[in-house]
Every structure is written in C-alpha cells, then in structure tokens.
Design a protein around this motif. Structure first.
Motif, PDB file in Angstrom:
ATOM      1  N   ARG A   1       0.830  -1.204   0.000  1.00  0.00           N
ATOM      2  CA  ARG A   1       0.000   0.000   0.000  1.00  0.00           C
ATOM      3  C   ARG A   1       0.865   1.254   0.000  1.00  0.00           C
ATOM      4  O   ARG A   1       0.561   2.235  -0.684  1.00  0.00           O
ATOM      5  CB  ARG A   1      -0.929  -0.012   1.209  1.00  0.00           C
ATOM      6  N   ILE A   2       1.951   1.216   0.759  1.00  0.00           N
ATOM      7  CA  ILE A   2       2.849   2.368   0.804  1.00  0.00           C
ATOM      8  C   ILE A   2       3.443   2.639  -0.577  1.00  0.00           C
ATOM      9  O   ILE A   2       3.457   3.789  -1.047  1.00  0.00           O
ATOM     10  CB  ILE A   2       3.978   2.136   1.836  1.00  0.00           C
ATOM     11  N   THR A   3       3.925   1.606  -1.239  1.00  0.00           N
ATOM     12  CA  THR A   3       4.600   1.814  -2.522  1.00  0.00           C
ATOM     13  C   THR A   3       3.652   2.307  -3.609  1.00  0.00           C
ATOM     14  O   THR A   3       4.109   2.850  -4.622  1.00  0.00           O
ATOM     15  CB  THR A   3       5.287   0.526  -3.002  1.00  0.00           C
TER      16      THR A   3
ATOM     17  N   GLU B   1       3.031  17.318   4.261  1.00  0.00           N
ATOM     18  CA  GLU B   1       3.484  16.027   3.729  1.00  0.00           C
ATOM     19  C   GLU B   1       3.815  15.063   4.865  1.00  0.00           C
ATOM     20  O   GLU B   1       3.480  13.880   4.796  1.00  0.00           O
ATOM     21  CB  GLU B   1       4.699  16.253   2.825  1.00  0.00           C
ATOM     22  N   ARG B   2       4.449  15.559   5.893  1.00  0.00           N
ATOM     23  CA  ARG B   2       4.737  14.739   7.077  1.00  0.00           C
ATOM     24  C   ARG B   2       3.458  14.186   7.682  1.00  0.00           C
ATOM     25  O   ARG B   2       3.360  12.991   7.997  1.00  0.00           O
ATOM     26  CB  ARG B   2       5.481  15.580   8.106  1.00  0.00           C
ATOM     27  N   ASP B   3       2.457  15.049   7.818  1.00  0.00           N
ATOM     28  CA  ASP B   3       1.202  14.629   8.439  1.00  0.00           C
ATOM     29  C   ASP B   3       0.430  13.658   7.545  1.00  0.00           C
ATOM     30  O   ASP B   3      -0.216  12.728   8.046  1.00  0.00           O
ATOM     31  CB  ASP B   3       0.341  15.848   8.756  1.00  0.00           C
ATOM     32  N   THR B   4       0.481  13.879   6.235  1.00  0.00           N
ATOM     33  CA  THR B   4      -0.210  12.982   5.306  1.00  0.00           C
ATOM     34  C   THR B   4       0.391  11.585   5.344  1.00  0.00           C
ATOM     35  O   THR B   4      -0.317  10.574   5.227  1.00  0.00           O
ATOM     36  CB  THR B   4      -0.138  13.541   3.876  1.00  0.00           C
ATOM     37  N   CYS B   5       1.711  11.510   5.541  1.00  0.00           N
ATOM     38  CA  CYS B   5       2.401  10.220   5.545  1.00  0.00           C
ATOM     39  C   CYS B   5       2.331   9.516   6.901  1.00  0.00           C
ATOM     40  O   CYS B   5       2.602   8.313   6.977  1.00  0.00           O
ATOM     41  CB  CYS B   5       3.868  10.432   5.153  1.00  0.00           C
ATOM     42  N   ARG B   6       1.977  10.230   7.948  1.00  0.00           N
ATOM     43  CA  ARG B   6       2.041   9.665   9.301  1.00  0.00           C
ATOM     44  C   ARG B   6       1.238   8.375   9.474  1.00  0.00           C
ATOM     45  O   ARG B   6       1.693   7.463  10.190  1.00  0.00           O
ATOM     46  CB  ARG B   6       1.588  10.686  10.335  1.00  0.00           C
ATOM     47  N   PRO B   7       0.050   8.223   8.895  1.00  0.00           N
ATOM     48  CA  PRO B   7      -0.700   6.979   9.124  1.00  0.00           C
ATOM     49  C   PRO B   7       0.070   5.714   8.766  1.00  0.00           C
ATOM     50  O   PRO B   7      -0.167   4.661   9.365  1.00  0.00           O
ATOM     51  CB  PRO B   7      -1.942   7.153   8.237  1.00  0.00           C
TER      52      PRO B   7
ATOM     53  N   ALA C   1      -0.348  10.377  -2.644  1.00  0.00           N
ATOM     54  CA  ALA C   1      -1.148  11.360  -1.913  1.00  0.00           C
ATOM     55  C   ALA C   1      -0.575  12.777  -1.948  1.00  0.00           C
ATOM     56  O   ALA C   1      -1.327  13.746  -1.793  1.00  0.00           O
ATOM     57  CB  ALA C   1      -1.316  10.918  -0.462  1.00  0.00           C
ATOM     58  N   CYS C   2       0.734  12.926  -2.128  1.00  0.00           N
ATOM     59  CA  CYS C   2       1.363  14.258  -2.047  1.00  0.00           C
ATOM     60  C   CYS C   2       1.894  14.658  -3.421  1.00  0.00           C
ATOM     61  O   CYS C   2       2.952  14.165  -3.848  1.00  0.00           O
ATOM     62  CB  CYS C   2       2.505  14.246  -1.033  1.00  0.00           C
ATOM     63  N   PRO C   3       1.193  15.551  -4.130  1.00  0.00           N
ATOM     64  CA  PRO C   3       1.571  15.885  -5.510  1.00  0.00           C
ATOM     65  C   PRO C   3       3.013  16.356  -5.667  1.00  0.00           C
ATOM     66  O   PRO C   3       3.700  15.965  -6.621  1.00  0.00           O
ATOM     67  CB  PRO C   3       0.580  16.993  -5.884  1.00  0.00           C
ATOM     68  N   ARG C   4       3.502  17.182  -4.753  1.00  0.00           N
ATOM     69  CA  ARG C   4       4.868  17.691  -4.867  1.00  0.00           C
ATOM     70  C   ARG C   4       5.881  16.555  -4.765  1.00  0.00           C
ATOM     71  O   ARG C   4       6.854  16.511  -5.530  1.00  0.00           O
ATOM     72  CB  ARG C   4       5.137  18.740  -3.778  1.00  0.00           C
TER      73      ARG C   4
ATOM     74  N   PRO D   1       9.387   8.482   8.700  1.00  0.00           N
ATOM     75  CA  PRO D   1       8.074   9.112   8.799  1.00  0.00           C
ATOM     76  C   PRO D   1       7.530   9.554   7.446  1.00  0.00           C
ATOM     77  O   PRO D   1       6.325   9.692   7.272  1.00  0.00           O
ATOM     78  CB  PRO D   1       8.326  10.331   9.696  1.00  0.00           C
ATOM     79  N   VAL D   2       8.426   9.814   6.481  1.00  0.00           N
ATOM     80  CA  VAL D   2       8.037  10.213   5.120  1.00  0.00           C
ATOM     81  C   VAL D   2       8.650   9.199   4.168  1.00  0.00           C
ATOM     82  O   VAL D   2       9.851   8.949   4.210  1.00  0.00           O
ATOM     83  CB  VAL D   2       8.523  11.640   4.794  1.00  0.00           C
ATOM     84  N   HIS D   3       7.836   8.613   3.295  1.00  0.00           N
ATOM     85  CA  HIS D   3       8.289   7.499   2.474  1.00  0.00           C
ATOM     86  C   HIS D   3       8.707   7.893   1.058  1.00  0.00           C
ATOM     87  O   HIS D   3       9.189   7.043   0.311  1.00  0.00           O
ATOM     88  CB  HIS D   3       7.207   6.424   2.418  1.00  0.00           C
ATOM     89  N   CYS D   4       8.531   9.157   0.683  1.00  0.00           N
ATOM     90  CA  CYS D   4       8.990   9.638  -0.620  1.00  0.00           C
ATOM     91  C   CYS D   4      10.169  10.577  -0.436  1.00  0.00           C
ATOM     92  O   CYS D   4      10.239  11.321   0.553  1.00  0.00           O
ATOM     93  CB  CYS D   4       7.880  10.399  -1.346  1.00  0.00           C
ATOM     94  N   ALA D   5      11.086  10.577  -1.401  1.00  0.00           N
ATOM     95  CA  ALA D   5      12.206  11.508  -1.360  1.00  0.00           C
ATOM     96  C   ALA D   5      11.681  12.932  -1.545  1.00  0.00           C
ATOM     97  O   ALA D   5      11.018  13.223  -2.544  1.00  0.00           O
ATOM     98  CB  ALA D   5      13.199  11.172  -2.467  1.00  0.00           C
ATOM     99  N   PRO D   6      11.964  13.840  -0.605  1.00  0.00           N
ATOM    100  CA  PRO D   6      11.491  15.228  -0.730  1.00  0.00           C
ATOM    101  C   PRO D   6      12.578  16.128  -1.328  1.00  0.00           C
ATOM    102  O   PRO D   6      13.774  15.876  -1.139  1.00  0.00           O
ATOM    103  CB  PRO D   6      11.227  15.624   0.725  1.00  0.00           C
ATOM    104  N   PRO D   7      12.207  17.170  -2.044  1.00  0.00           N
ATOM    105  CA  PRO D   7      13.199  18.135  -2.523  1.00  0.00           C
ATOM    106  C   PRO D   7      14.010  18.703  -1.359  1.00  0.00           C
ATOM    107  O   PRO D   7      13.455  19.038  -0.317  1.00  0.00           O
ATOM    108  CB  PRO D   7      12.342  19.226  -3.178  1.00  0.00           C
TER     109      PRO D   7
END
Length: 233
Positions: A12-14, A131-137, A18-21, A117-123
C-alpha cells in the motif's frame, strides 16, 4: 504479527500518490537520474520499511534520499547515510554485512527494522509539515503491527524524534506531556518500550564529527540490549 500484514502495508505504501509535490519530485529524479547512476532504473516510488516482521527494535529516519532509496527502493540503501548506518549496525551485530548498495545485495537485519516518517524523497530533504502529516498513518500502522514484538525505537534526528512521538501516541501508547525534547542520547521509557534519540546519520553530521561512528554504535547497542537482542562488543 502475521508477515502478510506487513507485506500488505508495504504494498500500500509503494502505491501511494497522496502528495503531488513529492510524487512529481521522486518521478522527475527517476527520469533525469544522476550521471553516476545513468544505467540504473530508478525505483521512483515511496520506499517501504525494511527488516523482519517481528522486529524487537525499530530505527526511524527522515525520508529516502533522492539518489539513495528513491533509486534502490530500500531504506538507507545506496547513499552515504546508509553507508554509515549499516556499517554501525553490522559492527553491533544487527546486520549481516556492513554495506547496503542495492535491494538484492543480500543484506539481512537481525531483530531490527528500518523505516521513516516520510516514504517519498522530498526536494532538498525537506518534507513540508503537510506532507509529514499525510504520511504519518503509514508509520502509525507499522508501529501497531510491530507492537507485539517491539521493545525499543531509535529516532534519528529531531524530525524523526518528533514524528515518532506523535505516531506512538496515535498508535495508542502513553506519551509524556510535555513531549520529551530531542537530544543525542535521550532515553524515554514509554508503554512497554523505550525511545532513544540519536543524531541523524546525514553527511552534515558525520563529516563534521557531530555524530561519530562510536556515538552511533553506542546508541544502537544500548537500544538493542534493551530490546533483548544479542550484540557484538
């Protein structure tokens, strides 16, 4: 805990978008690549946790690196931070080898799992609060699935520390109020497990000597012993 439950969580994570940026950035990096990795097919998706389903210890970072986990598809794999972390874990007896270069290099972890806590590479390695809060679940669910076996958690850096405390509270553990402040070597007893603070294994910390290999090994060893895992001296 059923192995299939954690495998389903990873799947499900992969598939998360959810986060367009973050989606745009991870996919752009995967297309353009770095010259040194021009022949690689980048993973370019969210990176799930790595380690056994019945881990007694959890290491929580920040997010995958653009040309590390975002390239290889495995946490702390293929970058300098991973070089430092897995070398220390191997020294302590928590990893089968001191290097982590690709998802099929044979690395095994013993009783410990690695996540973020965040599963995508951020700029610029800087996720936004949203983005942190969206990924928290995802982290909350991972903690719930590991809860029967989990005895210690190592949070790397202030971001990992704060995110872990929030996720632990949402997973149903009693977290002190006010929240404990991050520092290297911090140790907080919670509901049946202990949380340890450690400076992040970023190049900024390791190159300047803020975090030395000895400091990292000391935290990992103490957390492993707290979790009842065998360690190397």
């Amino acid at each position: 805990m059923d192995l299939s439950s954690l495998a389903r969580l990873n799947d499900r994570i992969t598939g998360c978008r959810a986060c367009p940026r973050l989606v745009a950035w991870r996919e752009e990096v995967a297309r353009t690549k770095r010259a040194a990795f021009a022949d690689w097919t980048y993973w370019g998706r969210p990176v799930p946790g790595f380690g056994p389903h019945d881990a007694r210890m959890l290491v929580v970072g920040l997010a995958p690196a653009a040309h590390g986990g975002n390239r290889t598809g495995r946490m702390f794999t293929g970058d300098r931070s991973g070089d430092v972390l897995y070398a220390a874990m191997h020294d302590v007896g928590l990893a089968s080898q001191p290097t982590s270069v690709s998802a099929d290099d044979g690395l095994e972890l013993y009783g410990v799992r690695v996540t973020s806590p965040v599963h995508c590479a951020p700029p610029e390695n800087k996720p936004t609060p949203a983005e942190r809060d969206t990924c928290r679940p995802w982290l909350v669910e991972e903690l719930r699935l590991l809860r029967p076996s989990l005895r210690s958690v190592v949070a790397l850096g202030a971001f990992g520390w704060q995110s872990t405390l929030t996720a632990l509270a949402e997973a149903g553990l009693a977290v002190p109020r006010p929240r404990p402040v991050f520092r290297h070597g911090a140790r907080v007893r919670l509901d049946g497990l202990e949380l340890f603070g450690c400076f992040h294994v970023s190049q900024r910390n390791t190159f300047t000597g803020l975090l030395t290999p000895e400091m990292l090994r000391d935290v990992l060893r103490t957390a492993a012993e707290t979790a009842g895992l065998p360690t190397e001296p």
